[in-house]
Motif scaffolding. Structure first.
Motif, PDB file in Angstrom:
ATOM      1  N   VAL A   9      48.678  32.347  34.179  1.00 19.89           N
ATOM      2  CA  VAL A   9      48.058  32.444  32.853  1.00 19.89           C
ATOM      3  C   VAL A   9      46.599  32.846  33.052  1.00 19.89           C
ATOM      4  N   CYS A  10      46.252  34.009  32.554  1.00 22.25           N
ATOM      5  CA  CYS A  10      44.863  34.446  32.700  1.00 22.25           C
ATOM      6  C   CYS A  10      43.952  33.573  31.838  1.00 22.25           C
ATOM      7  N   GLU A  11      42.942  33.032  32.478  1.00 21.24           N
ATOM      8  CA  GLU A  11      41.966  32.203  31.752  1.00 21.24           C
ATOM      9  C   GLU A  11      40.567  32.793  31.826  1.00 21.24           C
ATOM     10  N   ASN A  12      40.510  34.018  32.254  1.00 19.06           N
ATOM     11  CA  ASN A  12      39.179  34.622  32.407  1.00 19.06           C
ATOM     12  C   ASN A  12      38.443  34.653  31.066  1.00 19.06           C
ATOM     13  N   LEU A  13      37.186  34.270  31.117  1.00 18.43           N
ATOM     14  CA  LEU A  13      36.362  34.260  29.902  1.00 18.43           C
ATOM     15  C   LEU A  13      35.062  35.014  30.180  1.00 18.43           C
ATOM     16  N   ARG A  14      34.853  36.051  29.409  1.00 14.61           N
ATOM     17  CA  ARG A  14      33.593  36.797  29.509  1.00 14.61           C
ATOM     18  C   ARG A  14      32.748  36.420  28.290  1.00 14.61           C
ATOM     19  N   THR A  15      31.546  36.016  28.538  1.00  8.96           N
ATOM     20  CA  THR A  15      30.690  35.581  27.432  1.00  8.96           C
ATOM     21  C   THR A  15      29.500  36.501  27.218  1.00  8.96           C
ATOM     22  N   CYS A  55      41.131  37.416  35.865  1.00  8.48           N
ATOM     23  CA  CYS A  55      41.491  38.617  35.103  1.00  8.48           C
ATOM     24  C   CYS A  55      42.612  39.385  35.803  1.00  8.48           C
ATOM     25  N   LEU A  56      43.610  39.744  35.002  1.00  2.00           N
ATOM     26  CA  LEU A  56      44.753  40.520  35.503  1.00  2.00           C
ATOM     27  C   LEU A  56      44.631  41.990  35.093  1.00  2.00           C
ATOM     28  N   ASP A  57      43.498  42.317  34.518  1.00  2.00           N
ATOM     29  CA  ASP A  57      43.142  43.690  34.122  1.00  2.00           C
ATOM     30  C   ASP A  57      44.044  44.265  33.027  1.00  2.00           C
ATOM     31  N   ARG A  58      44.529  43.395  32.166  1.00  2.00           N
ATOM     32  CA  ARG A  58      45.254  43.855  30.983  1.00  2.00           C
ATOM     33  C   ARG A  58      44.648  43.168  29.755  1.00  2.00           C
ATOM     34  N   CYS A  59      43.353  43.053  29.797  1.00  2.00           N
ATOM     35  CA  CYS A  59      42.579  42.252  28.852  1.00  2.00           C
ATOM     36  C   CYS A  59      42.845  42.602  27.385  1.00  2.00           C
ATOM     37  N   GLU A  60      42.970  43.876  27.089  1.00  2.00           N
ATOM     38  CA  GLU A  60      43.123  44.297  25.690  1.00  2.00           C
ATOM     39  C   GLU A  60      44.451  43.850  25.085  1.00  2.00           C
ATOM     40  N   PRO A  63      46.050  37.287  24.751  1.00  2.00           N
ATOM     41  CA  PRO A  63      46.040  36.647  26.063  1.00  2.00           C
ATOM     42  C   PRO A  63      47.303  37.027  26.849  1.00  2.00           C
ATOM     43  N   VAL A  64      47.153  37.261  28.131  1.00  2.00           N
ATOM     44  CA  VAL A  64      48.296  37.699  28.914  1.00  2.00           C
ATOM     45  C   VAL A  64      48.689  36.671  29.964  1.00  2.00           C
ATOM     46  N   GLN A  65      49.986  36.700  30.247  1.00  2.00           N
ATOM     47  CA  GLN A  65      50.565  35.869  31.286  1.00  2.00           C
ATOM     48  C   GLN A  65      51.604  36.727  32.012  1.00  2.00           C
TER      49      GLN A  65
HETATM   50  S1  FES Z   1      40.686  38.738  30.899  1.00  2.00           S
HETATM   51 FE1  FES Z   1      42.830  38.345  30.971  1.00  2.00          FE
HETATM   52  S2  FES Z   1      43.661  40.161  31.743  1.00  2.00           S
HETATM   53 FE2  FES Z   1      41.526  40.480  31.811  1.00  2.00          FE
END
Ligand code: FES
Length: 105
Positions: A9-15, A55-60, A63-65
């Motif tokens: 589960v991508c939890e990347n957060l860009r602020t 980040c899994l690089d599918r941000c747009e 949320p992706v898993q």
């Molecule tokens: S922030 Fe989740 S895929 Fe990039």
């Protein structure tokens, strides 16, 4: 494969201002925590592992898993998505019933 299913589960957060959208903005940590909690409550004895990821690089599409061994990409956005995913995919291995959750695979 060691686990029956291994789910990231991508939890990347860009602020930063003007940063690319990130899964963390869609409450991805809460989604992961709820999925883990509901899996535990199900009493399943399957070997399922759920991990946070960067980040899994599918941000747009977030949320992706992503889940292995199938290598399927999906997007859980709500508690009802989590319930469907848990009952049909994790517990019953039925990919057909979670088609609405899948993203471009
Ligand atoms: S922030 Fe989740 S895929 Fe990039």
């Amino acid at each position: 494969m060691y686990y029956e299913k291994h789910i990231f589960v991508c939890e990347n957060l860009r602020t930063e201002e003007n940063a690319r959208i990130s899964c963390g903005k869609f409450n991805s940590k809460k989604i992961k925590d709820l999925l883990k909690q509901k899996l535990k409550e199900s009493g399943s004895t399957k070997k399922i592992r759920i991990n946070q990821s960067g980040c899994l690089d599918r941000c747009e599409l977030g949320p992706v898993q992503v889940s292995y061994p199938e290598g399927i990409w999906f997007s859980l956005k709500s508690e009802s998505d989590i319930d469907l995913f848990l009952s049909e995919y994790i517990l019953n291995d039925d990919l057909e019933k979670i088609k609405t959750l899948l993203i471009d695979n």
